[in-house]
Scaffold this motif. Structure first.
Motif, PDB file in Angstrom:
ATOM      1  N   GLY A 107       2.091  11.582   4.248  1.00 44.99           N
ATOM      2  CA  GLY A 107       2.416  10.487   3.339  1.00 44.99           C
ATOM      3  C   GLY A 107       3.782   9.897   3.553  1.00 44.99           C
ATOM      4  N   ALA A 108       4.557  10.434   4.496  1.00 40.11           N
ATOM      5  CA  ALA A 108       5.920   9.955   4.699  1.00 40.11           C
ATOM      6  C   ALA A 108       5.953   8.508   5.169  1.00 40.11           C
ATOM      7  N   GLN A 109       4.978   8.114   6.004  1.00 39.71           N
ATOM      8  CA  GLN A 109       4.967   6.745   6.496  1.00 39.71           C
ATOM      9  C   GLN A 109       4.668   5.748   5.384  1.00 39.71           C
ATOM     10  N   ARG A 110       3.762   6.129   4.471  1.00 42.87           N
ATOM     11  CA  ARG A 110       3.471   5.255   3.331  1.00 42.87           C
ATOM     12  C   ARG A 110       4.721   5.047   2.483  1.00 42.87           C
ATOM     13  N   GLN A 111       5.448   6.135   2.248  1.00 44.29           N
ATOM     14  CA  GLN A 111       6.666   6.035   1.445  1.00 44.29           C
ATOM     15  C   GLN A 111       7.708   5.159   2.130  1.00 44.29           C
ATOM     16  N   ALA A 112       7.817   5.264   3.447  1.00 47.13           N
ATOM     17  CA  ALA A 112       8.801   4.463   4.171  1.00 47.13           C
ATOM     18  C   ALA A 112       8.453   2.983   4.104  1.00 47.13           C
ATOM     19  N   LEU A 113       7.178   2.657   4.327  1.00 46.47           N
ATOM     20  CA  LEU A 113       6.766   1.258   4.248  1.00 46.47           C
ATOM     21  C   LEU A 113       6.956   0.718   2.839  1.00 46.47           C
ATOM     22  N   ALA A 114       6.550   1.506   1.847  1.00 46.07           N
ATOM     23  CA  ALA A 114       6.705   1.077   0.462  1.00 46.07           C
ATOM     24  C   ALA A 114       8.166   0.819   0.135  1.00 46.07           C
ATOM     25  N   GLY A 115       9.033   1.725   0.550  1.00 50.61           N
ATOM     26  CA  GLY A 115      10.453   1.561   0.270  1.00 50.61           C
ATOM     27  C   GLY A 115      11.041   0.351   0.954  1.00 50.61           C
ATOM     28  N   SER A 116      10.624   0.101   2.195  1.00 52.31           N
ATOM     29  CA  SER A 116      11.164  -1.041   2.935  1.00 52.31           C
ATOM     30  C   SER A 116      10.732  -2.364   2.321  1.00 52.31           C
ATOM     31  N   VAL A 117       9.446  -2.489   1.988  1.00 50.64           N
ATOM     32  CA  VAL A 117       8.950  -3.732   1.407  1.00 50.64           C
ATOM     33  C   VAL A 117       9.598  -3.987   0.052  1.00 50.64           C
ATOM     34  N   ALA A 118       9.647  -2.944  -0.794  1.00 54.37           N
ATOM     35  CA  ALA A 118      10.226  -3.104  -2.126  1.00 54.37           C
ATOM     36  C   ALA A 118      11.716  -3.433  -2.034  1.00 54.37           C
ATOM     37  N   ALA A 119      12.431  -2.762  -1.130  1.00 53.56           N
ATOM     38  CA  ALA A 119      13.865  -3.021  -0.989  1.00 53.56           C
ATOM     39  C   ALA A 119      14.119  -4.429  -0.473  1.00 53.56           C
TER      40      ALA A 119
END
Length: 397
Positions: free
Chosen positions: A52-64
């Motif tokens: 799930g680390a990749q999902r968290q990274a993408l989510a964080g990047s888009v939201a940021a």
């Protein structure tokens, strides 16, 4: 950059999108890999997908990125974008892959949020996506041009000309281009991607910092064998390299990329702080500093589990010894090592005025060291960092 109309819509919907972003990214990846299984097989890190680390990274990047545009509609977060662009370039990401991401990401947004995605909301978030995507495409095009390669064509075949067992879990691989051409230049702190074919035919990619001297005719990487923990499996590529790759083997290696690079003149005091395998980019920096006989103070800080786990320690100590004004400070979690015991603590470490710091290691280590440096008066703009893995830790000034 972001239109006034879209900015107001994104501002109003950001809490709802942010609350659902991991559900959105999870569904996005499922849809994209169902339609394009080759992307999971040959481009995306299967271990990070499983954990799930990749999902968290993408989510964080888009939201940021979206939050930054709302707060600064006439600017863009270039630090974050440069970091992502370097990662993408080292993987050979192409411009024609961004529409694929767009299609499946927006299908996931519509499915997760349902009727909340009105045409106006869709248009606003579409604008956010293409602002981010087009900025990355342009940055990646420049990175490819700097290496004189076509869009995404970063791979060359390299020969393993030596292997060194650094610790029980870390091995160094010494490489040279298989075609006999000169190794491409790199800046101290940069990394390469290594692509290997696994037993099931997947061609998985991982990134490793270059550890040798930039002027050397060969290139070196140090690979830590990754053991699984929790939901994360054993590292596929690191274990393959440790178990199967010996002198004489061939590897597909990318051009060098990375924006955590040594940038200092002879009068700049430096602090190089690392933990675990985070020492690897610091080795190339020390190699360059020793070659240049950097005159200003250089402070090397490293934390590890034990002396036996501290990869490349002898190299660090030897390079520190070659510099006119350098000191090394080591901390080990296991007591009785003859060095400091516990976690790294800069309380008693001299920090010269005007110090520029480079950090690499786990996020808790870097946050702790960064906080101590700020407390000691080091300017936030002078603290640079590298994160291994998919995390995009956005250091705040």
């Amino acid at each position: 950059m972001l239109s006034d109309r879209s900015a107001s819509v994104v501002r109003a919907t950001l809490p709802a999108v942010g609350a659902a972003i991991e559900d959105i990214t999870g569904l996005f990846y499922a849809k994209m890999f169902a339609a394009h299984p080759e992307l999971l097989r040959d481009l995306f890190n299967r271990g990070n997908q499983a954990s799930g680390a990749q999902r968290q990274a993408l989510a964080g990047s888009v939201a940021a990125f979206a939050a930054y545009l709302v707060d600064h509609p006439d600017e863009r977060p270039d630090v974050m974008l440069r970091r992502i662009a370097h990662k993408h370039a080292s993987l050979g990401v192409r411009a024609d892959q961004y529409p694929i991401v767009h299609q499946h990401l927006f299908e996931a947004i519509a499915e997760v949020l349902g009727d909340a995605v009105t045409p106006e909301v869709a248009r606003a978030w579409d604008e956010v996506y293409w602002l981010m995507a087009n900025a990355l495409i342009a940055l990646e095009a420049r990175l490819y041009a700097q290496q004189d390669v076509a869009d995404g064509d970063v791979w060359r075949e390299w020969e393993v000309v030596g292997r060194t067992e650094e610790t029980d879990d870390v091995a160094s691989f010494h490489l040279r281009p298989a075609d006999g051409a000169p190794a491409p230049a790199f800046r101290p702190g940069q990394y390469v991607s290594v692509q290997v074919e696994l037993a099931d035919g997947a061609r998985q990619i991982r990134q490793y910092s270059l550890t040798g001297a930039p002027a050397a005719t060969t290139r070196s990487i140090a690979v830590k064998r990754v053991a699984g923990a929790g939901t994360a499996p054993d590292g596929e590529v690191s274990n393959h390299l440790h178990a199967r790759v010996r002198t004489g083997a061939r590897l597909r290696v990318s051009a060098p990329y990375g924006d955590l690079v040594l940038d200092s003149d002879d009068s700049t005091p430096l602090l190089l702080a690392s933990a675990g395998i985070g020492c690897t980019p610091m080795l190339a920096m020390l190699e360059q500093l020793a070659a240049d006989q950097h005159a200003a103070p250089v402070t090397v800080v490293h934390a590890d589990r034990a002396p036996a786990a501290h990869a490349l320690r002898a190299d660090q100590e030897a390079l520190v010894g070659k510099l006119p004004d350098a000191t090394a400070h080591f901390w080990y979690e296991q007591p009785g090592s003859g060095h400091r015991t516990g976690l790294a603590d800069l309380t008693d470490v001299p920090v010269s005025p005007g110090t520029r710091a480079y950090l690499c290691g786990p996020l808790p280590f870097m946050r702790a060291v960064r906080g101590q440096l700020l407390d000691r008066g080091v300017a936030a703009a002078d603290i640079h960092y590298e994160v291994f893995g998919p995390d995009m830790w956005l250091g705040r000034a």
